[in-house]
Write an enzyme that holds these catalytic residues in place. Sequence first.
Site, PDB file in Angstrom:
ATOM      1  N   ARG A  16       0.873  -1.240  -0.101  1.00  0.00           N
ATOM      2  CA  ARG A  16      -0.067   0.015   0.154  1.00  0.00           C
ATOM      3  C   ARG A  16       0.899   1.540   0.153  1.00  0.00           C
ATOM      4  O   ARG A  16       0.371   2.166  -0.734  1.00  0.00           O
ATOM      5  CB  ARG A  16      -1.114  -0.109   1.236  1.00  0.00           C
ATOM      6  CG  ARG A  16      -2.079  -1.144   1.353  1.00  0.00           C
ATOM      7  CD  ARG A  16      -2.879  -1.221   2.405  1.00  0.00           C
ATOM      8  NE  ARG A  16      -2.054  -1.559   3.431  1.00  0.00           N
ATOM      9  CZ  ARG A  16      -2.539  -1.181   4.982  1.00  0.00           C
ATOM     10  NH1 ARG A  16      -3.517  -0.673   4.935  1.00  0.00           N
ATOM     11  NH2 ARG A  16      -1.734  -1.451   5.941  1.00  0.00           N
ATOM     12  N   ASN A  34      -6.167  -2.782   2.217  1.00  0.00           N
ATOM     13  CA  ASN A  34      -6.020  -4.379   2.406  1.00  0.00           C
ATOM     14  C   ASN A  34      -7.411  -4.829   2.384  1.00  0.00           C
ATOM     15  O   ASN A  34      -8.275  -4.205   3.109  1.00  0.00           O
ATOM     16  CB  ASN A  34      -5.156  -4.699   3.715  1.00  0.00           C
ATOM     17  CG  ASN A  34      -3.720  -4.839   3.457  1.00  0.00           C
ATOM     18  OD1 ASN A  34      -3.200  -4.524   2.256  1.00  0.00           O
ATOM     19  ND2 ASN A  34      -3.182  -4.725   4.432  1.00  0.00           N
TER      20      ASN A  34
END
Length: 86
Positions: A16, A34
């Site tokens: 990320r 996520n």
Amino acid sequence: MKRVVVSGQVQGVFFRDTLRNAAEREGVAGWVRNNRDGTVEAVFEGDPDTVARLVEAAREGPPGARVEDVRVFDEPDEDLEGFRVR
């Protein structure tokens, strides 16, 4: 706008953060998160060529990631601002 869902060893490897850094560097809006199923999902909105580079970055992933599959979806623009990790 593109939405991508990346599977493989993609959580716990700074995936990320890597996408956020790339999006901010390229001036692309959107978000990354996520998912409970172990995938990483991201939305990229901006210049089509720049968004395509971000999709390719998702296909590569950061060192330590093992990308097995990337699903890419075309979606309508939402006039997003900035890029954030959810």
